[in-house]
Design an enzyme around this catalytic site. Structure first.
Site, mmCIF file in Angstrom:
data_model
loop_
_atom_site.group_PDB
_atom_site.id
_atom_site.type_symbol
_atom_site.label_atom_id
_atom_site.label_comp_id
_atom_site.label_asym_id
_atom_site.label_seq_id
_atom_site.Cartn_x
_atom_site.Cartn_y
_atom_site.Cartn_z
ATOM 1 N N THR A 324 0.735 -1.362 0.112
ATOM 2 C CA THR A 324 -0.036 -0.016 -0.220
ATOM 3 C C THR A 324 0.900 1.133 0.047
ATOM 4 O O THR A 324 1.918 1.109 0.604
ATOM 5 C CB THR A 324 -1.182 -0.242 1.165
ATOM 6 O OG1 THR A 324 -0.157 0.224 2.199
ATOM 7 C CG2 THR A 324 -1.803 -1.101 1.255
ATOM 8 N N SER A 325 0.415 2.198 -0.184
ATOM 9 C CA SER A 325 1.041 3.413 -0.273
ATOM 10 C C SER A 325 0.040 4.624 0.033
ATOM 11 O O SER A 325 -1.427 4.641 -0.779
ATOM 12 C CB SER A 325 1.588 3.979 -1.719
ATOM 13 O OG SER A 325 2.181 5.321 -1.735
#
Length: 764
Positions: A324-325
């Site tokens: 994720t970011s």
């Protein structure tokens, strides 16, 4: 062994490590988020882990009276380590050294106990750190022993130490050598701040214990995370991907702690996956990143509204965070072209240095601070809305409190593959794509993600690799298709570089099962792990012992206890982007975690045959043998004809909302006194003839910066700056800065406190 042989052995070991430090300082350890982590929650349209929340659910609404009564406690304490002169932990950039403070860091403790059986407790810690750690957990457990007999109910089995995965906290506190390299070793002050603060948060939670009820609910937050390794995610089977609406988990799960005596809420504990990389690699101010922001906003809101108990605690824990970011606008080439980075390997042209993820406020050139505040705000807004809805929409927690913990050696473990064959884990190793970094923090040279063939990279890394250890043919075969860059699991000099002994832990609170993950599980890895736990728990009727209407609710929290880098699926591993290359124990790492945890689930039953699994081999603790090349504070002196706290540059007479107010003082090194549970900076407002504090180190918009002006003379300056918001409810009127410092006298002696005070300024 003769003394001369001991000396020779030590000399060789020291020479090796010094050469390694020198090579890395010259050529740079890639600015990789090799301590990144990401979370996700399952959202399958027909997932076995899906809990029927929301107005359309077939499950009837219940009150907390339908749930079990537990013994509940929450607590919060300061763990802010040295804010200057220590490398920040996360991006592995030796040049990212602390220069001040934007937000203090905290440990948040959540205790749940069986109301009738004192020994049945769980203790879940959420630290504003990059991860949990072997030495930190060991220090906490040893400290609990010293707190007295009533704290002996907390031990290896039921204490989980998780990190929010902030990349903006001070480093130099981890147990193993690899993460110590860029932070110049192990710093006792940094380590003790975390351990002592965690113990204080536990003490506060324990002293607050009271009968109460737990309820759980969930919501979707659609705009706070994306998948930064979508190319690898798409390698997972299409049939499996079709079960889910999104390529990252968008679900935030909340556990509410309500005191029975007066119906007041003591805290909330949430799980949502998003990397703590909103603050960029060029940031040098300490903060809890977006999770720290979310917790701060939630707690301050509860305090201002008079909701909950006076010491209400909001924990924003990570989940399956691996891919994720928070840079939700995607990754673009910062080379003037404005094009998106290459989909397969996240490069721009022939390299990856110019490929950067963009946060929602990326145009603000503030090292990611505006984007960090916004991503934290989005988590807070979603969580607060969910909290308010829980008056009518929740699932009561019902059932016993159980836990298990064991250590397992992951360096060579044989397990059964889902296809029925026998497979093995491997001694830890990192691939070439590990050095490529991610779009949150690109690496150096010409390393690329998605590298499964002959690496086309700077040859210095082959020299470094072979100098440290050239991997054997069996090691290469075990890790295939990963091309090994650092064979860290087989290096034992001067001490272990990465863990072989890994924590395996699951907590049970009624029908809620918390998988405590040592590594950063990717989105699909977390989904598989949680789904298998849910399926196995259902088959065991684990959460249906008292009520058939209690389907298991499974969450994953981490990185926790021992940091083991990443956990990718086998399909993602074969792609060898960053997450796969950083999966330490080979392609079957995830299967090993799933196999062990599911096999131990019977220990969570109401009446297990054996109360605890075999403890397994203890991991080594390196706190007393670790190197430390960080210099100590020698002394502090004011400039000639000046005193400590003297104003060097004062404020202007008046400011408007939206302005930044600043003042500079004669300062001293903040490492002299971390001022835990206190503050370095404050803003005071003149109200009815007296000065009232309205801002301190807990506030995002008040910034403390320290700068050494002369190493020889021992002089330094401190700048305090206040970003005056336009909509923060701050009254107009007269204000001033207060600076709190501590000086170390020349030649030794007691540390002496001092204060500084700016002129008065007006806010229109």
């Amino acid at each position: 062994m003769a003394r001369s042989h001991i000396a020779a052995a030590l000399a060789v070991a020291c020479l090796g490590i010094l050469v390694t430090f020198h090579l890395i300082s010259q050529f740079g350890l890639p600015s990789v988020g090799f301590f990144h982590f990401q979370q996700s929650s399952p959202e399958a349209t027909a997932s076995p882990n899906r809990v029927p929340f929301g107005p359309t659910a077939s499950r009837p609404v219940k009150s907390e009276d339908d749930g079990s009564m537990y013994l509940l406690g929450t607590g919060k304490a300061d763990i802010t380590g040295p804010v200057v002169e220590i490398n920040l932990m996360g991006y592995a950039d030796p040049n990212q050294v602390g220069s001040g403070l934007r937000q203090r860091l905290y440990s948040r403790a959540f205790i749940v106990g069986d109301i009738d059986k004192e020994e049945e407790r769980t203790l879940y810690l959420v630290l504003d750190t990059q991860s949990g750690d072997t030495a930190v957990r060991h220090g906490i457990l040893e400290g609990l022993k010293e707190l007295g007999p009533e704290y002996q109910v907390y031990g290896k089995s039921n204490v989980a130490v998780t990190g929010t995965h902030s990349h903006s906290g001070p480093g130099a506190w981890l147990n193993y050598l690899l993460p110590q390299i860029t932070s110049k070793g192990f710093d006792a002050q940094s380590y003790r701040a975390i351990v002592d603060g965690a113990l204080l948060s536990i003490k506060k939670a324990h002293e607050a214990l009271a009968p109460g009820y737990l309820t759980v609910a969930e919501t979707k937050i659609h705009d706070a995370n994306i998948n930064r390794s979508l190319y690898a995610y798409l390698a997972n089977p299409e049939k499996e991907r079709a079960k889910y609406q999104h390529d990252v988990d968008k679900t935030l799960t909340m556990l509410r702690f309500r005191r029975a005596e007066d119906g007041k809420d003591m805290g909330v504990l949430t799980w949502f996956p998003v990397h703590g990389t909103s603050m960029l690699g060029n940031n040098t101010l300490i903060s809890g990143d977006n999770k720290g922001v979310a917790a701060m906003l939630f707690e301050k809101d509860m305090q201002s509204q008079g909701e909950g108990t006076e010491d209400f605690v909001a924990g924003f824990s990570q989940a399956n965070v691996g891919d994720t970011s928070p840079n939700v606008l995607g990754a673009y080439c910062e080379d003037g072209s404005g094009e998106k980075c290459n989909f397969q390997d996240s490069t721009c042209g022939k390299g990856n240095k110019m490929c950067h993820g963009r946060g929602p406020m990326f145009r603000q050139k503030d090292q990611g601070a505006s984007s960090c505040l916004e991503i934290g705000r989005r988590q807070y807004v979603g969580a607060k809305a969910l909290y308010l809805s829980m008056t009518t929409n929740n699932v009561p927690i019902k059932g016993p409190v159980r836990s298990f913990h064991t250590y397992r050696d992951f360096s060579n473990m044989t397990i059964q593959h889902p296809n029925g064959s026998l497979v093995s884990t491997c001694p830890a190793a990192l691939g070439y794509s590990f050095a490529a970094g991610t779009t949150d923090g690109p690496g150096a040279f010409d390393f690329k993600q998605n590298n499964t063939g002959s690496p086309d990279a700077n040859p210095v890394w082959s020299v470094v690799r072979n100098f440290l250890r050239e991997p054997s043919e069996s090691q290469k075969a075990c890790h295939a298709p990963k091309p090994i860059l650092l064979d860290v699991g087989e290096i034992e000099r001067p001490y272990l570089w990465t863990p072989d002994i890994v924590d395996i832990q699951v907590l049970r609170i009624g029908q809620l099962l918390i998988v405590v993950s040592p590594g950063e599980a990717t989105t699909m890895a977390g989904r598989r792990w949680k789904g298998t736990i849910s399926h196995t728990a259902s088959a065991l009727a684990l959460t249906s012992e008292a009520d058939d209407e209690n389907p298991p609710i499974v969450v994953l929290g981490g990185p926790a206890n021992t940091y083991t880098h990443y956990i990718a699926t086998e399909e993602e591993y074969n792609i060898q982007r960053y997450e796969g290359a950083s999966t330490l124990y080979g392609p079957h790492t995830l299967n090993a975690y799933i196999s062990i945890t599911t096999s131990l689930l019977p220990y969570l039953q109401t009446s297990p045959h054996d109360k605890h699994p075999p403890p397994g081999p203890d991991p080594p603790i390196h706190t007393n043998v670790s190197f430390n090349f960080n210099s100590k504070v020698r002394f502090d002196r004011p400039p000639f004809f000046k005193k400590f706290g003297h104003v060097l540059k004062d404020v202007e007479p008046a400011y408007h909302r939206g302005d930044t107010v600043s003042a500079t003082f004669v300062g001293a090194n903040p490492r002299n006194n971390l001022r835990l549970e206190g503050t370095f900076a404050a803003v005071e407002h003149l109200s009815h003839g007296s000065w009232k504090r309205v801002r301190d180190d807990t506030d995002w918009d008040l910034i403390y910066r320290w700068r050494r002006t002369s190493t020889i003379l021992g002089t330094s300056e401190v700048e305090l700056s206040w970003e005056v918001g336009g909509d923060d409810g701050m009254e107009g009127g007269l204000y001033r800065f207060r600076y709190f410092g501590d000086r170390k006298p020349f030649g030794g002696g007691e540390i002496e406190a001092f204060e500084g005070e700016s002129g008065v300024f007006r806010i229109d």
